[in-house]
Design a protein around this motif. Structure first.
Motif, PDB file in Angstrom:
ATOM      1  N   THR A 132       0.840  -1.207   0.000  1.00 37.54           N
ATOM      2  CA  THR A 132       0.000   0.000   0.000  1.00 37.54           C
ATOM      3  C   THR A 132       0.873   1.254   0.000  1.00 37.54           C
ATOM      4  O   THR A 132       1.961   1.240   0.583  1.00 37.54           O
ATOM      5  CB  THR A 132      -0.931   0.038   1.238  1.00 37.54           C
ATOM      6  N   PRO A 133       0.381   2.344  -0.613  1.00 35.95           N
ATOM      7  CA  PRO A 133       1.119   3.616  -0.530  1.00 35.95           C
ATOM      8  C   PRO A 133       0.908   4.311   0.815  1.00 35.95           C
ATOM      9  O   PRO A 133       1.530   5.341   1.080  1.00 35.95           O
ATOM     10  CB  PRO A 133       0.505   4.464  -1.652  1.00 35.95           C
ATOM     11  N   ASP A 173      -1.241   6.598   9.235  1.00 36.23           N
ATOM     12  CA  ASP A 173      -2.635   6.666   8.775  1.00 36.23           C
ATOM     13  C   ASP A 173      -3.378   5.399   9.210  1.00 36.23           C
ATOM     14  O   ASP A 173      -2.787   4.327   9.352  1.00 36.23           O
ATOM     15  CB  ASP A 173      -2.680   6.827   7.248  1.00 36.23           C
ATOM     16  N   HIS A 231      -5.487   3.373   7.768  1.00 39.67           N
ATOM     17  CA  HIS A 231      -5.554   2.158   6.940  1.00 39.67           C
ATOM     18  C   HIS A 231      -4.210   1.430   6.938  1.00 39.67           C
ATOM     19  O   HIS A 231      -4.145   0.257   6.565  1.00 39.67           O
ATOM     20  CB  HIS A 231      -6.104   2.410   5.537  1.00 39.67           C
ATOM     21  N   GLN A 286       1.921   2.954  -6.246  1.00 34.31           N
ATOM     22  CA  GLN A 286       0.485   3.229  -6.177  1.00 34.31           C
ATOM     23  C   GLN A 286      -0.166   2.997  -7.540  1.00 34.31           C
ATOM     24  O   GLN A 286       0.318   3.505  -8.550  1.00 34.31           O
ATOM     25  CB  GLN A 286       0.267   4.686  -5.749  1.00 34.31           C
ATOM     26  N   ARG A 293     -13.119  13.182   1.203  1.00 35.46           N
ATOM     27  CA  ARG A 293     -12.049  13.985   0.599  1.00 35.46           C
ATOM     28  C   ARG A 293     -12.393  15.474   0.644  1.00 35.46           C
ATOM     29  O   ARG A 293     -13.523  15.877   0.375  1.00 35.46           O
ATOM     30  CB  ARG A 293     -11.762  13.499  -0.840  1.00 35.46           C
ATOM     31  N   ARG A 342      -3.436  18.623  -7.520  1.00 38.68           N
ATOM     32  CA  ARG A 342      -2.873  17.277  -7.655  1.00 38.68           C
ATOM     33  C   ARG A 342      -3.983  16.231  -7.491  1.00 38.68           C
ATOM     34  O   ARG A 342      -4.805  16.319  -6.574  1.00 38.68           O
ATOM     35  CB  ARG A 342      -1.814  17.040  -6.594  1.00 38.68           C
ATOM     36  N   TRP A 390      -9.524   9.727 -11.768  1.00 40.23           N
ATOM     37  CA  TRP A 390      -9.145  10.710 -10.740  1.00 40.23           C
ATOM     38  C   TRP A 390      -9.079  12.100 -11.356  1.00 40.23           C
ATOM     39  O   TRP A 390      -9.554  13.081 -10.778  1.00 40.23           O
ATOM     40  CB  TRP A 390      -7.785  10.373 -10.140  1.00 40.23           C
ATOM     41  N   THR A 444      -5.639  11.777   6.561  1.00 41.22           N
ATOM     42  CA  THR A 444      -4.454  11.597   5.712  1.00 41.22           C
ATOM     43  C   THR A 444      -3.649  12.894   5.630  1.00 41.22           C
ATOM     44  O   THR A 444      -2.416  12.866   5.620  1.00 41.22           O
ATOM     45  CB  THR A 444      -4.887  11.118   4.307  1.00 41.22           C
TER      46      THR A 444
HETATM   47  C1  KDO Z   1      -4.223   9.543  -2.912  1.00 41.31           C
HETATM   48  O1  KDO Z   1      -3.255   9.226  -3.619  1.00 41.31           O
HETATM   49  O2  KDO Z   1      -4.643  10.683  -2.829  1.00 41.31           O
HETATM   50  C2  KDO Z   1      -4.944   8.408  -2.160  1.00 41.31           C
HETATM   51  O3  KDO Z   1      -5.795   8.980  -1.160  1.00 41.31           O
HETATM   52  C3  KDO Z   1      -5.760   7.592  -3.148  1.00 41.31           C
HETATM   53  C4  KDO Z   1      -6.292   6.339  -2.486  1.00 41.31           C
HETATM   54  O4  KDO Z   1      -6.977   5.531  -3.423  1.00 41.31           O
HETATM   55  C5  KDO Z   1      -5.179   5.547  -1.820  1.00 41.31           C
HETATM   56  O5  KDO Z   1      -4.303   5.018  -2.797  1.00 41.31           O
HETATM   57  C6  KDO Z   1      -4.411   6.454  -0.857  1.00 41.31           C
HETATM   58  O6  KDO Z   1      -3.951   7.618  -1.534  1.00 41.31           O
HETATM   59  C7  KDO Z   1      -3.174   5.785  -0.268  1.00 41.31           C
HETATM   60  O7  KDO Z   1      -3.546   4.623   0.437  1.00 41.31           O
HETATM   61  C8  KDO Z   1      -2.397   6.709   0.664  1.00 41.31           C
HETATM   62  O8  KDO Z   1      -3.182   7.111   1.783  1.00 41.31           O
END
Ligand code: KDO
Length: 329
Positions: free
Chosen positions: A33-34, A39, A41, A73, A150, A172, A179, A216
């Protein structure tokens, strides 16, 4: 040791195949995960791991990879489909690249609240839409987690009341068409930037702002390089804890139940904490010197809903789905 005992024994080999629970090697589940460590999650993943260890001791080896270090990501679904990754938290935006019906959940101002989100995905709508992901992507969605609602977060000082005020604002968005569509529907000039690069992009002025849920914005410290938060509430966002179909198929029924239950426990932890923190954060950001305010949300809602309904995206939405989602109270 138990595995060595099976060597050379036909009966033992058959048993090993029929009873994977006795295998000496735990099943590796790598999650990519990114998300940043602070955070919710990200914090829910150790909960998943612990719950699984409780219900199926020694059977799984859960490896958690944060900050997009294992897979970038947006590349997680393909990695799962190629058998290179067992688990990820994917978005409706990721899914809609391969299942266009899913772009309905990328639409601003459709889901109304975290409670509505849970109800929608627990209903027939959820069953039907998860079924599409299984059929078309060979990915098993385990559970939906609330990522937060959001909001806009800008490094510029000009007040934003209506979509017109976002004209020319370099906003961004994560790097995919759906998106960017959302950014445009809000009235901004969307730019694709990976999550991990947002902080620097805000700091250097490469972008004017970004959108993410408040927890976030705190966890990734975007508020340090921002002047204002505009509470547009434009997307009640979700993250889908998922497993590659090939990994899922290898589990026996007991293991499937253990995985499902652990996923539910993790998501419950995320949702409770995130909802609580989300309600408190406006004050935190104000204390950090940011302006935090509500714009003309109705103006955003009207434009965004119209833009989606009139778009090419909406042509792929299952017939009657908007009404079914709206009817869920
Ligand atoms: C983001 O890149 O803004 C985002 O909130 C998109 C989400 O779908 C998810 O990938 C999230 O980033 C990551 O988990 C980082 O919080």
């Amino acid at each position: 040791l138990s595995r060595r005992l099976f060597i050379g024994s036909a009966a033992g080999a058959a048993m090993a195949v029929l009873t994977p629970a006795f295998s000496a090697e735990p099943i590796k589940l790598r999650i990519s995960t990114p998300a940043v460590e602070a955070d919710w999650h990200a914090k829910m993943l150790p909960v998943f791991k612990q719950e699984l260890e409780k219900s199926a001791p020694g059977q799984f080896d859960v490896e958690i990879h944060l900050n997009g270090t294992l897979f970038k990501q947006g590349t997680e679904p393909a990695a799962m489909q190629r058998g290179n990754l067992e688990m990820a938290m994917i978005s409706a935006f990721d899914i809609s690249k391969q299942v266009p019906e899913w772009s309905i959940f990328t639409s601003g101002y459709l889901l109304r609240s975290p409670e509505h989100q849970v109800k929608v995905f627990e209903s027939d709508v959820g069953k039907e839409m998860y079924g599409l992901v299984e059929d078309k992507m060979a990915i098993k969605v385990l559970s939906v987690g609330y990522l937060g609602t959001r909001q806009l977060n800008l490094r510029t000082e000009k007040e934003v009341k209506t979509p017109a005020d976002l004209g020319g604002v370099k906003l961004r968005m994560p790097g995919s068409d759906t998106w960017l569509f959302l950014g445009k529907a809000l009235g901004a000039n969307p730019l694709p930037v990976a999550f991990g690069e947002i902080y620097t992009a805000l700091q250097t002025g490469a972008i004017d702002g970004q959108d993410n849920p408040l927890p976030t914005v705190r966890a990734a410290k975007f508020y340090e390089v921002s002047k204002q938060i505009v509470l547009t509430d434009h997307l009640v966002d979700a993250i889908f804890l998922s497993m590659s179909g090939s990994a899922w198929k290898k589990l026996d029924d007991k293991q499937k139940t253990a995985v499902m239950d652990a996923a539910k426990a993790a998501v419950r932890y995320n949702n409770e904490n995130r909802i609580k923190e989300e309600a408190e954060l406006a004050d935190f950001f104000k204390a950090q010197g940011l302006k935090v305010y509500k714009p003309d949300v109705e103006a955003f809602r009207t434009l965004v809903q119209k833009t989606y309904l009139e778009s090419e995206l909406s042509k792929a939405w299952p017939k009657g789905m908007v009404d079914r989602v709206n009817a869920i109270k």
